[in-house]
Enzyme design. Sequence first.
Site, PDB file in Angstrom:
ATOM      1  N   ASN A   1     -29.755  29.244  33.153  1.00 39.06           N
ATOM      2  CA  ASN A   1     -29.787  30.022  34.400  1.00 39.06           C
ATOM      3  C   ASN A   1     -28.473  30.743  34.710  1.00 39.06           C
ATOM      4  OD1 ASN A   1     -28.676  27.488  34.893  1.00 39.06           O
ATOM      5  ND2 ASN A   1     -29.330  27.484  37.027  1.00 39.06           N
TER       6      ASN A   1
ATOM      7  N   GLU B   1     -25.024  17.227  35.626  1.00 41.24           N
ATOM      8  CA  GLU B   1     -25.362  18.067  36.783  1.00 41.24           C
ATOM      9  C   GLU B   1     -26.822  18.466  36.588  1.00 41.24           C
ATOM     10  OE1 GLU B   1     -22.340  21.181  36.859  1.00 41.24           O
ATOM     11  OE2 GLU B   1     -20.911  19.795  37.748  1.00 41.24           O
TER      12      GLU B   1
ATOM     13  N   CYS C   1     -29.688  25.843  40.545  1.00 42.39           N
ATOM     14  CA  CYS C   1     -29.990  24.451  40.904  1.00 42.39           C
ATOM     15  C   CYS C   1     -29.786  24.202  42.390  1.00 42.39           C
ATOM     16  CB  CYS C   1     -29.113  23.507  40.101  1.00 42.39           C
ATOM     17  SG  CYS C   1     -27.360  23.869  40.316  1.00 42.39           S
TER      18      CYS C   1
ATOM     19  N   GLU D   1     -17.876  17.015  39.023  1.00 42.92           N
ATOM     20  CA  GLU D   1     -16.911  17.863  38.333  1.00 42.92           C
ATOM     21  C   GLU D   1     -16.259  18.744  39.395  1.00 42.92           C
ATOM     22  OE1 GLU D   1     -17.832  19.331  34.403  1.00 42.92           O
ATOM     23  OE2 GLU D   1     -19.470  17.918  34.170  1.00 42.92           O
TER      24      GLU D   1
HETATM   25  P1  NAD Z   1     -33.166  21.848  30.191  1.00 44.27           P
HETATM   26  O1  NAD Z   1     -32.853  20.466  30.593  1.00 44.27           O
HETATM   27  O2  NAD Z   1     -34.511  22.175  29.712  1.00 44.27           O
HETATM   28  O3  NAD Z   1     -32.187  22.331  29.037  1.00 44.27           O
HETATM   29  C1  NAD Z   1     -30.789  22.276  29.184  1.00 44.27           C
HETATM   30  C2  NAD Z   1     -30.150  22.145  27.823  1.00 44.27           C
HETATM   31  O4  NAD Z   1     -30.473  20.878  27.261  1.00 44.27           O
HETATM   32  C3  NAD Z   1     -30.572  23.170  26.797  1.00 44.27           C
HETATM   33  O5  NAD Z   1     -29.425  23.575  26.081  1.00 44.27           O
HETATM   34  C4  NAD Z   1     -31.529  22.397  25.908  1.00 44.27           C
HETATM   35  O6  NAD Z   1     -31.629  22.884  24.603  1.00 44.27           O
HETATM   36  C5  NAD Z   1     -30.895  21.027  25.915  1.00 44.27           C
HETATM   37  N1  NAD Z   1     -31.783  19.897  25.611  1.00 44.27           N
HETATM   38  C6  NAD Z   1     -33.088  19.747  25.918  1.00 44.27           C
HETATM   39  N2  NAD Z   1     -33.542  18.533  25.492  1.00 44.27           N
HETATM   40  C7  NAD Z   1     -32.494  17.900  24.923  1.00 44.27           C
HETATM   41  C8  NAD Z   1     -32.324  16.626  24.299  1.00 44.27           C
HETATM   42  N3  NAD Z   1     -33.316  15.758  24.207  1.00 44.27           N
HETATM   43  N4  NAD Z   1     -31.101  16.319  23.823  1.00 44.27           N
HETATM   44  C9  NAD Z   1     -30.066  17.169  23.921  1.00 44.27           C
HETATM   45  N5  NAD Z   1     -30.171  18.400  24.496  1.00 44.27           N
HETATM   46  C10 NAD Z   1     -31.363  18.763  24.993  1.00 44.27           C
HETATM   47  O7  NAD Z   1     -32.756  22.729  31.454  1.00 44.27           O
HETATM   48  P2  NAD Z   1     -33.017  24.279  31.654  1.00 44.27           P
HETATM   49  O8  NAD Z   1     -34.484  24.471  31.783  1.00 44.27           O
HETATM   50  O9  NAD Z   1     -32.262  25.024  30.606  1.00 44.27           O
HETATM   51  O10 NAD Z   1     -32.299  24.541  33.059  1.00 44.27           O
HETATM   52  C11 NAD Z   1     -32.934  24.426  34.277  1.00 44.27           C
HETATM   53  C12 NAD Z   1     -32.653  23.096  34.915  1.00 44.27           C
HETATM   54  O11 NAD Z   1     -31.242  22.884  34.999  1.00 44.27           O
HETATM   55  C13 NAD Z   1     -33.139  22.950  36.323  1.00 44.27           C
HETATM   56  O12 NAD Z   1     -33.696  21.673  36.499  1.00 44.27           O
HETATM   57  C14 NAD Z   1     -31.880  23.079  37.168  1.00 44.27           C
HETATM   58  O13 NAD Z   1     -31.964  22.486  38.439  1.00 44.27           O
HETATM   59  C15 NAD Z   1     -30.883  22.434  36.301  1.00 44.27           C
HETATM   60  N6  NAD Z   1     -29.521  22.876  36.617  1.00 44.27           N
HETATM   61  C16 NAD Z   1     -28.690  22.034  37.287  1.00 44.27           C
HETATM   62  C17 NAD Z   1     -27.399  22.441  37.631  1.00 44.27           C
HETATM   63  C18 NAD Z   1     -26.434  21.554  38.397  1.00 44.27           C
HETATM   64  O14 NAD Z   1     -25.253  21.898  38.469  1.00 44.27           O
HETATM   65  N7  NAD Z   1     -26.870  20.452  38.973  1.00 44.27           N
HETATM   66  C19 NAD Z   1     -26.973  23.693  37.252  1.00 44.27           C
HETATM   67  C20 NAD Z   1     -27.852  24.523  36.558  1.00 44.27           C
HETATM   68  C21 NAD Z   1     -29.133  24.099  36.240  1.00 44.27           C
HETATM   69  C1  6OH Z   2     -26.683  25.621  39.238  1.00 39.26           C
HETATM   70  O1  6OH Z   2     -27.558  26.331  38.813  1.00 39.26           O
HETATM   71  C2  6OH Z   2     -25.415  26.085  39.706  1.00 39.26           C
HETATM   72  C3  6OH Z   2     -24.307  25.399  39.426  1.00 39.26           C
HETATM   73  C4  6OH Z   2     -23.056  25.886  39.877  1.00 39.26           C
HETATM   74  C5  6OH Z   2     -21.898  25.316  39.478  1.00 39.26           C
HETATM   75  O2  6OH Z   2     -21.826  24.323  38.624  1.00 39.26           O
HETATM   76  C6  6OH Z   2     -20.647  25.801  40.005  1.00 39.26           C
HETATM   77  O3  6OH Z   2     -19.616  25.270  39.568  1.00 39.26           O
HETATM   78  O4  6OH Z   2     -20.629  26.707  40.850  1.00 39.26           O
END
Ligand code: NAD
Ligand code: 6OH
Length: 484
Positions: free
Chosen positions: A153, A252, A286, A465
Amino acid sequence: MKSILNYIDGEFVRGKREFADVNPADGSEIAQVEEADQDVVDRAVASARRALHADWGRIPVRERAALLHKIADGIERRFDCFVKAEVADTGKPVTLASRLDVPRAAANFRVFADLIKLAGVESFQTETPDGKAALNYAERKPLGVIGIITPWNLPLLLLTWKVAPALACGNTVVAKPSEETPATATLLAEVMQEAGIPNGVYNVVHGFGPGSAGEFLTQHPDVNAVTFTGESRTGAAIMRTVASSVKPVSFELGGKNAAIVFADCDFEETVNGVSEAVFMNTGQVCLCAERVYVERPIFERFVDGLKKKAEGLRLGAPTDTATDLGPLISAQHRDKVLSYYQLARDEGAAVVTGGGAPKFGNRLDQGFYVQPTIYTGLPESARCVKEEIFGPVCHVAPFDSEEEAVALANDTKYGLAASIWTTNLKRGHRVAHKMNVGITWVNCWFLRDLRTPFGGVGLSGIGREGGIHSLNFYSELNNICVRL
Ligand code: NAD
Ligand code: 6OH
């Protein structure tokens, strides 16, 4: 067709298989990505370990910090390249990538370059039973080889948010960007080369999660820690993988964030702020608010204001500077979001606006667009109120008292962020204290100071972080006690 390569020990390397990098705005293929197999991941980890034991962890902090500033300079010099690559990979509007993603990538390096120069360590003078004293002080050492796994994202922003503090603390890294958005991680490798970062300090492996580069990296015995941003379910899978070797993790994860709007809010400012919180990056942040709670006296007026904002958002080509909303990341994610749109109806929602996919009558119809969507009328138990959808959508519900608003906002297994909208700052503070989340904004949203703790509670993550919290995660502290 362009190839996106892995980066190991200062060299760009191929894998044994390739996969397609797709532009979500029209489904076209942008590039072929070289997938890292077990052997490529092994080579990347070995290269990171060699670099760790060579110069990187031992060069003076001042020099390391200067190199991090050079990386930031390199990102700024190639600003347009990064924007172009990020826009093509994610489909986000060019205005957003230019305003948020790429400047934040440079800022991530600058902030941690400066912080590591200023960071102290704890020290305590201890009285001993014999009336003498001992001096305790902690020494900060690199944690080792860090495995970095990031989502699609905010690809460059979230990658650099981890690479910068990891390198600042003297670690070396192997990064696995999302398979959906591989371009900017490899572009960053070119910047690393130009900045004179020693070979092996920054490595990139491309591929998927299970049975691919992501899993190979997290289960690697020579990786000392894993930092991950992505879905909560993926976090759980990674936790299982690293359990046997007891690697430290920083997670995260997802969110189902609430915005609480009080009747005394600055109405215009709040409609604009909540609209941003719901729809920015097509809802794929997120921190986005998917649950909006509005005090009853202004409920109808607020829903109407938010509806007008949503209907005023221009969906279009990400490269067009007039575009407010781009597509979702993939056909699969579009289908997931549309299935929630259908589910909301099945669960009894009233559709205020949206609820489907737009028609453009041009190549964008091959893209993965959905309409910005607002629902009302769902019970709090509805799946659409409980589960993270990760699209441009929210449910708006009324509340009658502050206590009720707090209880509604906290009724979730997630706990990433909340926003509170009121001109009564006393109440703003009071309600903020009651939020069961890692980040609470009052009269703003996604306003970042990179020194502050960032992370979530519950399903939203493990650890914090940001600022000193990043430095502490990416370091081993050795406490030294000297009897005086
Ligand atoms: P995802 O979990 O599908 O994938 C994230 C990464 O993990 C990718 O690089 C993927 O290839 C890898 N991955 C998947 N399965 C794995 C495994 N078993 N072992 C190792 N690596 C693996 O997430 P996404 O769909 O790319 O992103 C969207 C999600 O991320 C949403 O749930 C969003 O809320 C969350 N997000 C959270 C934050 C935060 O700061 N809290 C920030 C951005 C996105
Ligand atoms: C999630 O999609 C956004 C995360 C944002 C950060 O980790 C940041 O440092 O602003």
